[in-house]
Design an enzyme around this catalytic site. Sequence first.
Site, PDB file in Angstrom:
ATOM      1  N   GLU A 218       0.870  -1.520   0.642  1.00 35.75           N
ATOM      2  CA  GLU A 218      -0.218  -0.154   0.376  1.00 35.75           C
ATOM      3  C   GLU A 218       1.328   1.435  -0.104  1.00 35.75           C
ATOM      4  O   GLU A 218       1.490   1.540   1.405  1.00 35.75           O
ATOM      5  CB  GLU A 218      -1.139   0.077   1.236  1.00 35.75           C
ATOM      6  CG  GLU A 218      -1.903  -0.591   1.069  1.00 35.75           C
ATOM      7  CD  GLU A 218      -2.845  -1.381   0.042  1.00 35.75           C
ATOM      8  OE1 GLU A 218      -2.656  -0.284  -0.746  1.00 35.75           O
ATOM      9  OE2 GLU A 218      -3.707  -2.537   0.282  1.00 35.75           O
ATOM     10  N   CYS A 252      -1.676   8.932   3.024  1.00 40.16           N
ATOM     11  CA  CYS A 252      -1.141   9.015   1.284  1.00 40.16           C
ATOM     12  C   CYS A 252      -2.174   9.400   0.457  1.00 40.16           C
ATOM     13  O   CYS A 252      -1.888   9.081  -1.166  1.00 40.16           O
ATOM     14  CB  CYS A 252      -1.299   7.069   1.180  1.00 40.16           C
ATOM     15  SG  CYS A 252      -1.966   6.108   1.991  1.00 40.16           S
TER      16      CYS A 252
END
Length: 472
Positions: A218, A252
């Site tokens: 991720e 993110c």
Amino acid sequence: MNMPVEAQQTLTAILQSQRQAFQADPAPQYSQRVAQLQALKQALIAHQDKLTNALKQDYGHRSVDDSMISDIMPCINNINYSLKHLKKWMQPSRRHAGLLLAPAKIKVQYQPVGVVGIIVPWNFPVMLSVGPLITAIAAGNRAMLKLSEFTPQTNKALIAMLEEVFEQDSVAVIEGEADVAAAFSALPFDHLLFTGSTTVGRHVMRAAADNLTPVTLELGGKSPVIVAEDMPIATAVERLIYGKCLNAGQICVAPDYVLVPRGKTASFIAAYQAKFTSMYGQVANNDDYGAIINQRQFDRLQAVLQDAKDKGATVVAASNETQSAVHRKMPTQLISGVNDDMLVMQDEIFGPILPIIEYDGLAQAIEYVNQRPRPLALYIMSFDSGVQQQILNQTHSGGVCINDAIFHVAADDAPFGGIGPSGMGHYHGKEGFLTMSHAKTILQRGKLNTGKIVHPPYGNKLQQMLMKFFVR
């Protein structure tokens, strides 16, 4: 970078202990998994104040509400969702054998993989440790967590909470610097999940490759916002600003840059400033607005800003105050006149800096996105269904929000993950359960064995008839 031999031996010993415990109980019952998840949920509720206070200490300042919304609440929702659906997920999946294999039964059994390694970043250290852990437990696995060295107080609170619920041979927590993280990623896990930067993700994948350990990465990247011609600028700002300001942009999936129709930069800046002021006012002493995690990150962001200014960009703050170097508080810094030579357009920003880029026509905006590495998220600001579909069809990203930002991450019933440089694999919900399970195909025959029809010697009439029937 080498770590002490004793520390390496400790990591190996913990992994061996967990693997032995798993081998002794390789298929935890539904009731066992439910009991663990329920105990974890109660621990989260009981420790929520300690966790949010620890986050506040690690950041210098972090809004308790931000921590509840982005760290604690998603974990509890994740557990509730998993408890509701786990029994169905665990059921073997019936498949069709087909005429060629008849009579036979085919099913897919979802089996725990074993020991899962989880490498946790500093930006959401509760959600991004406990979240994957919930998935690992639901799938029947044991887990080792490597926490970030930049969140020591949160680590302490997490360790205290998890030790109340789990023995070390079920869930183990590891702390340490980059050398420990490197050794951790090189362990022969049955699955490894890493959340962090693309640069570090490459090292993690390389280390895992030596053990053929499956990985879920991720990562991040530069997640764009496309503001279409039909979208009122003030509405676009209202829809994206929370995603940029939550945790001071240290997310993110935070909007990394905005593409606006030519001539609308000034109105975008004005609308952003107005909305930011109504939400936060002055950020220096505002409890609702978070700080940059540490001095190193604050200095990095200052260097990015200075580089942009030195190369001709215009920087305007979202509020009429100077940045607070003492408290590491930065209102969003809006940058116009950017180009690819600037640092701000080369790497993921991961902070409260927002470049604004003008485009001529939607095709040009799409081309701009497609000329760059595929991002973790893409945000479409348009009420025109045709425009929405054109962008969806012609771009690639890990996930998409239409007329919103970052909230797709909170969808428990949908996968979350990147594509290409922004990551690989998925977790959350059912997809997370599948990621941390082995889908084992099982063919079962009874007393009648039709498989012998294709045994040698080849060429008999029945085999010839079969070939003619199936090869057509």
